[in-house]
Structures are given as structure tokens and as C-alpha cells.
Design a protein around this motif. Structure first.
Motif, PDB file in Angstrom:
ATOM      1  N   GLU A  92      -2.295  14.508   5.826  1.00  0.00           N
ATOM      2  CA  GLU A  92      -1.889  13.522   6.829  1.00  0.00           C
ATOM      3  C   GLU A  92      -1.288  14.204   8.049  1.00  0.00           C
ATOM      4  N   ARG A 113      -5.830   5.555   7.209  1.00  0.00           N
ATOM      5  CA  ARG A 113      -5.422   4.551   8.190  1.00  0.00           C
ATOM      6  C   ARG A 113      -4.791   5.317   9.339  1.00  0.00           C
ATOM      7  N   THR A 166     -12.235   5.179   7.183  1.00  0.00           N
ATOM      8  CA  THR A 166     -11.044   5.167   8.024  1.00  0.00           C
ATOM      9  C   THR A 166     -10.918   3.852   8.772  1.00  0.00           C
ATOM     10  N   GLU A 167      -9.710   3.357   8.831  1.00  0.00           N
ATOM     11  CA  GLU A 167      -9.375   2.197   9.657  1.00  0.00           C
ATOM     12  C   GLU A 167      -8.537   2.731  10.806  1.00  0.00           C
ATOM     13  N   ARG A 197      -2.176   7.871   7.662  1.00  0.00           N
ATOM     14  CA  ARG A 197      -1.699   7.551   6.316  1.00  0.00           C
ATOM     15  C   ARG A 197      -2.897   7.487   5.380  1.00  0.00           C
ATOM     16  N   ARG A 200      -8.793   7.059   1.412  1.00  0.00           N
ATOM     17  CA  ARG A 200      -9.095   6.293   2.611  1.00  0.00           C
ATOM     18  C   ARG A 200      -7.995   6.625   3.619  1.00  0.00           C
ATOM     19  N   THR A 211      -4.515   6.412   1.788  1.00  0.00           N
ATOM     20  CA  THR A 211      -4.369   5.469   0.685  1.00  0.00           C
ATOM     21  C   THR A 211      -5.585   5.627  -0.221  1.00  0.00           C
ATOM     22  N   ARG A 258      -6.481   1.977  14.392  1.00  0.00           N
ATOM     23  CA  ARG A 258      -5.846   0.993  15.277  1.00  0.00           C
ATOM     24  C   ARG A 258      -5.423   1.701  16.548  1.00  0.00           C
ATOM     25  N   ARG A 283       0.845  -1.198   0.000  1.00  0.00           N
ATOM     26  CA  ARG A 283       0.000   0.000   0.000  1.00  0.00           C
ATOM     27  C   ARG A 283       0.873   1.238   0.000  1.00  0.00           C
ATOM     28  N   ARG A 298      -3.334   5.310  13.339  1.00  0.00           N
ATOM     29  CA  ARG A 298      -2.832   4.551  14.484  1.00  0.00           C
ATOM     30  C   ARG A 298      -2.686   5.512  15.650  1.00  0.00           C
TER      31      ARG A 298
END
Length: 192
Positions: free
Chosen positions: A110, A140, A177-178, A129, A138, A131, A180, A86, A142
Motif C-alpha cells: 500500500e 481502493r 481496483t476502485e 488500501r 483488491r 482489501t 476515487r 472492510r 483515492r
């Protein structure tokens, strides 16, 4: 930059393979080949007996051949991994309403989103991040959370704060959004 290099390399490799394969096919169908070409007629073999056994007695030939093939294999694997992983989104298309639009640097969004998320109470570190495609990014995210923070509260603050600001500033309808979450562990001092 890497996307351009990939396309140029793929185009060159494809062109070379197309020319070589097309020439072998054409000679196989009976087209007269030029005198300098690697094949003379449809009954010609790719490597003659003399060409196959030419370097058999040279002690350096097989190690050099194997090393060259190993380097080619490693380069091909590196290229495959670089293509499949990715990537960061370089830019985002922003609808300005005038029909022309604008471009927003992905790294800038970002950094702004990570700084906004890092200011949330109890967030030790935030990494964002982007992507996806330029027109449909999208995210990501953390988050490293301090031990006293409720993860649900941190997630709610992220969605209503940093992600909502990023979505609004880029003029996006949605920003999938993902997230973590990871807790920061504190080392206890040993008392004897």
C-alpha cells in the motif's frame, strides 16, 4: 490480530451457548442432572417465582440491570460494526514459482503504491488500501488532484504506472481496483 480475537470470541460464545442449550435439552429429555446444575428435572423452570421477584424492592437493581444490558448491547454493536467493515489486507501471497511462495506485507505494498501514485504530475495526495483475500487482493485508491490536471490523464498514469508496478512486484495476474478522484479546491483571496 482482530481476526484471531473474533474467532476466539465466537468460539467461546458458541461453546457456552452449546453447553447451556444442550444441557437444557438433555434435562428436557429426561437425563438426570447433577445436583449443582441449574435445572433439576424436565418440569423445572428457568427462573422460579422467588428468583424473579428477589430484587424487586431493591432500588439499585433495575438501574444496574439496565446499565449492564445497555453496555452488553453497545459492545455487541461495536463488535458487529468491527466485523462488518472492510478491513485492510494484512498480507498477500506471492507466487515465487518454486512451489513454496512468499508473503508480502499488505501495508508495504500500500505504501509503495501510494508513494508511486503520489509522484504523478498533479496528484496532491494518494491513498491506497488493499482489501479482499490474501490470494486475490483488491485495491481502493483515492487520488486528490490539483485543479489543472485532467482526470483521465491521472487515471491513465495510475493504471500504467503505480498499479502496474504493484501488480508486477506482487506477481499478481490482476489487481481489481476502485479509484476515487477528488479535486483539491484552492481558496481565492478576497480583494477589497
Amino acid at each position: 490480530m482482530l481476526r484471531t480475537v473474533d474467532r476466539v470470541l465466537l468460539a467461546l460464545v458458541g461453546l457456552v451457548l452449546l453447553v447451556l442449550g444442550g444441557s437444557v435439552l438433555a434435562v428436557g429429555f429426561g437425563v438426570k442432572a447433577p445436583s449443582w446444575w441449574i435445572h433439576d428435572s424436565r418440569h423445572d423452570v428457568l427462573l422460579s417465582q422467588a428468583e424473579r421477584t428477589r430484587w424487586r424492592d431493591a432500588g439499585w437493581w433495575w438501574p444496574v440491570l439496565i446499565a449492564a444490558l445497555a453496555v452488553l448491547l453497545l459492545l455487541a454493536l461495536w463488535w458487529l460494526v468491527a466485523v462488518l467493515r472492510r478491513r485492510r489486507l494484512g498480507e498477500i501471497l506471492v507466487d515465487t514459482g518454486d512451489g513454496e511462495g512468499a508473503v508480502l506485507r499488505g501495508r508495504a505494498l500500500e505504501d509503495a503504491c501510494a508513494a508511486d501514485a503520489g509522484r504523478l504530475d498533479g496528484v496532491a495526495r494518494a491513498d491506497v488500501r488493499l482489501t479482499g483475500r490474501r490470494s486475490a487482493p483488491r485495491a481502493r485508491v483515492r487520488l486528490r488532484l490539483e485543479p489543472h490536471v485532467d482526470p483521465g490523464t491521472a487515471l491513465d498514469g495510475l493504471t500504467t504506472g503505480a498499479l502496474a508496478h504493484a501488480r508486477a512486484s506482487a506477481g499478481l495476474e490482476a489487481l481489481p481496483t476502485e479509484v476515487r478522484l477528488k479535486g483539491v479546491g484552492h481558496r481565492a483571496e478576497r480583494v477589497s
